[in-house]
Design a protein around this motif. Structure first.
Motif, mmCIF file in Angstrom:
data_model
loop_
_atom_site.group_PDB
_atom_site.id
_atom_site.type_symbol
_atom_site.label_atom_id
_atom_site.label_comp_id
_atom_site.label_asym_id
_atom_site.label_seq_id
_atom_site.Cartn_x
_atom_site.Cartn_y
_atom_site.Cartn_z
ATOM 1 N N GLU A 47 0.824 -1.226 0.000
ATOM 2 C CA GLU A 47 0.000 0.000 0.000
ATOM 3 C C GLU A 47 0.845 1.257 0.000
ATOM 4 O O GLU A 47 0.478 2.274 -0.596
ATOM 5 N N LEU A 48 1.988 1.187 0.674
ATOM 6 C CA LEU A 48 2.900 2.341 0.688
ATOM 7 C C LEU A 48 3.209 2.783 -0.740
ATOM 8 O O LEU A 48 3.280 3.981 -1.038
ATOM 9 N N ALA A 49 3.345 1.806 -1.644
ATOM 10 C CA ALA A 49 3.648 2.114 -3.046
ATOM 11 C C ALA A 49 2.448 2.745 -3.737
ATOM 12 O O ALA A 49 2.586 3.739 -4.456
ATOM 13 N N HIS A 50 1.258 2.181 -3.490
ATOM 14 C CA HIS A 50 0.061 2.727 -4.143
ATOM 15 C C HIS A 50 -0.122 4.185 -3.735
ATOM 16 O O HIS A 50 -0.385 5.053 -4.573
ATOM 17 N N ASP A 51 0.029 4.430 -2.422
ATOM 18 C CA ASP A 51 -0.193 5.788 -1.916
ATOM 19 C C ASP A 51 0.839 6.754 -2.482
ATOM 20 O O ASP A 51 0.504 7.869 -2.872
ATOM 21 N N ALA A 52 2.089 6.315 -2.544
ATOM 22 C CA ALA A 52 3.157 7.217 -3.007
ATOM 23 C C ALA A 52 2.955 7.582 -4.475
ATOM 24 O O ALA A 52 3.100 8.747 -4.860
ATOM 25 N N ALA A 53 2.593 6.594 -5.307
ATOM 26 C CA ALA A 53 2.402 6.879 -6.732
ATOM 27 C C ALA A 53 1.171 7.758 -6.942
ATOM 28 O O ALA A 53 1.187 8.700 -7.744
ATOM 29 N N GLY A 239 10.616 -4.451 -9.351
ATOM 30 C CA GLY A 239 9.597 -5.482 -9.589
ATOM 31 C C GLY A 239 9.615 -6.577 -8.546
ATOM 32 O O GLY A 239 8.586 -6.904 -7.940
ATOM 33 N N LYS A 240 10.786 -7.169 -8.338
ATOM 34 C CA LYS A 240 10.903 -8.322 -7.440
ATOM 35 C C LYS A 240 11.095 -7.880 -5.994
ATOM 36 O O LYS A 240 10.648 -8.546 -5.068
ATOM 37 N N ILE A 241 11.775 -6.745 -5.810
ATOM 38 C CA ILE A 241 12.083 -6.297 -4.446
ATOM 39 C C ILE A 241 10.787 -5.976 -3.690
ATOM 40 O O ILE A 241 10.647 -6.292 -2.514
ATOM 41 N N PHE A 242 9.823 -5.339 -4.395
ATOM 42 C CA PHE A 242 8.607 -4.867 -3.717
ATOM 43 C C PHE A 242 7.326 -5.460 -4.293
ATOM 44 O O PHE A 242 6.244 -4.898 -4.098
ATOM 45 N N SER A 243 7.399 -6.572 -5.015
ATOM 46 C CA SER A 243 6.194 -7.166 -5.622
ATOM 47 C C SER A 243 5.443 -6.134 -6.473
ATOM 48 O O SER A 243 4.234 -5.963 -6.338
ATOM 49 N N LEU A 244 6.178 -5.451 -7.336
ATOM 50 C CA LEU A 244 5.577 -4.440 -8.218
ATOM 51 C C LEU A 244 6.042 -4.684 -9.653
ATOM 52 O O LEU A 244 6.551 -3.779 -10.316
ATOM 53 N N THR A 245 5.864 -5.922 -10.129
ATOM 54 C CA THR A 245 6.420 -6.256 -11.450
ATOM 55 C C THR A 245 5.753 -5.454 -12.571
ATOM 56 O O THR A 245 6.356 -5.218 -13.611
ATOM 57 N N GLY A 246 4.508 -5.008 -12.344
ATOM 58 C CA GLY A 246 3.801 -4.270 -13.387
ATOM 59 C C GLY A 246 4.227 -2.814 -13.508
ATOM 60 O O GLY A 246 3.851 -2.144 -14.460
ATOM 61 N N TRP A 247 5.008 -2.321 -12.566
ATOM 62 C CA TRP A 247 5.444 -0.925 -12.649
ATOM 63 C C TRP A 247 6.556 -0.738 -13.678
ATOM 64 O O TRP A 247 6.689 0.326 -14.255
ATOM 65 N N GLY A 280 7.049 7.104 -6.906
ATOM 66 C CA GLY A 280 6.612 6.050 -5.979
ATOM 67 C C GLY A 280 7.752 5.085 -5.665
ATOM 68 O O GLY A 280 7.932 4.661 -4.521
ATOM 69 N N ALA A 281 8.542 4.763 -6.677
ATOM 70 C CA ALA A 281 9.670 3.842 -6.474
ATOM 71 C C ALA A 281 10.692 4.444 -5.517
ATOM 72 O O ALA A 281 11.278 3.731 -4.690
ATOM 73 N N ALA A 282 10.894 5.770 -5.612
ATOM 74 C CA ALA A 282 11.862 6.428 -4.709
ATOM 75 C C ALA A 282 11.405 6.261 -3.263
ATOM 76 O O ALA A 282 12.204 5.938 -2.373
ATOM 77 N N MET A 287 11.852 3.965 2.036
ATOM 78 C CA MET A 287 11.047 3.673 3.225
ATOM 79 C C MET A 287 10.443 2.278 3.236
ATOM 80 O O MET A 287 9.672 1.950 4.140
ATOM 81 N N GLY A 288 10.765 1.444 2.261
ATOM 82 C CA GLY A 288 10.052 0.172 2.124
ATOM 83 C C GLY A 288 10.783 -1.040 2.685
ATOM 84 O O GLY A 288 10.460 -2.175 2.329
ATOM 85 N N GLU A 289 11.748 -0.802 3.579
ATOM 86 C CA GLU A 289 12.548 -1.927 4.086
ATOM 87 C C GLU A 289 11.668 -3.004 4.724
ATOM 88 O O GLU A 289 11.847 -4.200 4.484
ATOM 89 N N GLU A 290 10.703 -2.573 5.528
ATOM 90 C CA GLU A 290 9.854 -3.551 6.212
ATOM 91 C C GLU A 290 9.046 -4.372 5.185
ATOM 92 O O GLU A 290 8.917 -5.596 5.308
ATOM 93 N N GLN A 291 8.539 -3.680 4.150
ATOM 94 C CA GLN A 291 7.771 -4.378 3.105
ATOM 95 C C GLN A 291 8.660 -5.388 2.389
ATOM 96 O O GLN A 291 8.248 -6.518 2.123
ATOM 97 N N ALA A 292 9.898 -4.982 2.075
ATOM 98 C CA ALA A 292 10.809 -5.891 1.361
ATOM 99 C C ALA A 292 11.091 -7.122 2.214
ATOM 100 O O ALA A 292 11.096 -8.253 1.719
ATOM 101 N N ARG A 293 11.291 -6.889 3.507
ATOM 102 C CA ARG A 293 11.592 -8.023 4.405
ATOM 103 C C ARG A 293 10.406 -8.979 4.487
ATOM 104 O O ARG A 293 10.568 -10.196 4.493
ATOM 105 N N ARG A 294 9.202 -8.405 4.524
ATOM 106 C CA ARG A 294 7.997 -9.235 4.603
ATOM 107 C C ARG A 294 7.842 -10.106 3.348
ATOM 108 O O ARG A 294 7.436 -11.265 3.416
#
Ligand code: PMP
Ligand code: GLN
Length: 397
Positions: A47-53, A239-247, A280-282, A287-294
């Motif tokens: 969601e952090l990505a959706h909100d940022a974009a 794509g792989k780091i944050f499950s955002l392959t479509g970006w 959004g990627a920036a 800030m997405g470390e927790e998301q990447a770890r999850r």
């Protein structure tokens, strides 16, 4: 009635047909199969990505981005590389934002390889490598990864023999799709030594950099080895780091003299990449470390679920140390059901068992070498993996 016109495809692209990922996902959808073929997560992404974009769009970041990428993202990529692989890079002169890692690979090959230049490629390979080399007019020299015990690796003498006076680049992918091998420091040092000896550039595809599952086999970038930073292009993407392959937001990190060639091609292939998604990627990289770890923890759990299930069904599984994928030898299964060959088996599994997988012969020059394997993607929701296992048991158990 006139005959339909024949497809026209330029000679250099004719050998490649339709990419196996599009083919298998289409077949999976047609048959209502659980799709463990193409490597993409089946969740909505953070969601952090959706909100940022969305915030970036609403703030009016909707026109062309600068050619090398938005400055905020290039700064975030620089900090990411420093933290993750210990590589310092100048955001202005050494980082280019591209159309996914695919765009970075294409710009690198087209921007730096001349007709007749040789490029060393490990097979099985990610399928765009071959097409990129062909579009640049280069000549591939193959080194085959084969099982050595539990993991795939190369034969050092085959590697050495692949390098010669015309070698201009070597394409390295670690963690490796599809075998799941994470190259050791020793393996990377062998490649690096040949690069230094023959004055060759390393193109290092690190899209699975965060997806490693064994603390004893950490991801190492060849760029961090002695004498390699000035001759390496590090390629990755969100794509792989944050499950955002479509970006399709990726990057190439390279010394300025190599970035010149990459940007020379990038400016005409894409010119610039989706502005709000770069913003959004920036945010994600910062800030997405927790998301990447999850995401890594989830994928690791899915691997632990799928691997024993495949073994119990008779597949010989090679335990991946990273990526989204399990490579399994299928001989025992295919002989039992009388469907031989990876292409035939994947087609049968998709249409009859209704679980799609990838036939890895698409990633080999020598199709026979790849035809004994099958590739399953485990980067999916738990329900998806459970349903795939249920269907495989029903069809094969
Ligand atoms: N390299 C490898 C090894 C891959 O598996 C993929 C697929 N994601 C890519 C590159 C392409 O990455 P992207 O989707 O960022 O273009
Ligand atoms: N990298 C993904 C895979 O190997 C898919 C990429 C694509 O569809 N082009 O499955």
């Amino acid at each position: 009635m006139t005959d339909a016109p024949q497809n026209r495809i330029a000679e250099r692209l004719r050998p490649f047909g339709t990419t196996v990922f599009a083919e298998m996902t289409t077949l999976a959808n047609e048959h209502g199969a659980v799709n463990l073929s193409q490597g993409f997560p089946d969740d909505p992404g953070p969601e952090l990505a959706h909100d940022a974009a969305a915030r970036a769009m609403r703030a009016g970041h909707n026109q062309y981005a600068p050619l090398p990428g938005v400055p905020e993202l290039r700064r975030s990529v620089a900090a990411w590389c420093k933290r993750g692989i210990g590589v310092d890079a100048d955001p202005d002169r050494e980082i280019t934002i591209t159309n996914g890692a695919t765009g970075a690979l294409a710009s690198t090959m087209i921007g730096l390889i001349d007709p007749g230049d040789e490029v060393v490629v490990f097979e099985p390979y990610y399928d765009s490598y071959r097409a990129d080399i062909a579009m640049a007019g280069g000549i591939p020299r193959f080194v085959t990864l084969r099982p050595h015990g539990e993991r795939f690796s190369f034969d050092p003498s085959q590697l050495r023999n692949a390098f010669g006076p015309k070698t201009r680049a070597v394409l390295v992918n670690t963690p490796h799709n599809p075998t799941g091998t994470v190259y050791s420091r020793d393996e990377l040092e062998q490649i690096a030594a040949l690069c230094r000896e023959h004055d060759v550039i390393a193109v290092s595809d690190e899209v699975y950099e965060r997806l490693t599952f064994d603390p004893d086999q950490p991801h190492i970038s060849i760029a961090s080895l002695p004498g390699m930073r000035e001759r390496t292009i590090v390629i990755s993407s969100i794509g792989k780091i944050f499950s955002l392959t479509g970006w399709k937001i990726g990057w190439a990190v390279a010394p300025a003299h190599l970035t010149a060639g990459i940007r020379a091609a990038h400016q005409f292939l894409a010119y610039a990449i989706a502005t709000p998604l770069q913003q959004g990627a920036a945010v994600m990289l910062d800030m997405g470390e927790e998301q990447a770890r999850r995401i890594v923890a989830h994928d690791h759990a899915m691997l632990e679920k799928l691997r024993p299930a495949l073994s119990n069904l008779g597949f010989r599984v090679y335990d991946p140390a990273g990526t989204y994928f399990i490579m399994a030898e299928h001989t025992q299964v295919s002989e039992r059901i009388g469907v031989l060959g990876d292409v035939e088996l994947c087609r049968w599994l998709t249409t009859e068992a209704r679980v799609a997988a990838i036939p890895p012969s698409a990633f080999y020059e020598d199709k026979a070498e790849g035809s004994r394997y099958i590739r399953f993607a485990f980067c999916k929701r738990a329900e998806t993996i459970d349903e795939a296992i249920r269907r495989l048991r029903a069809a094969l158990g």
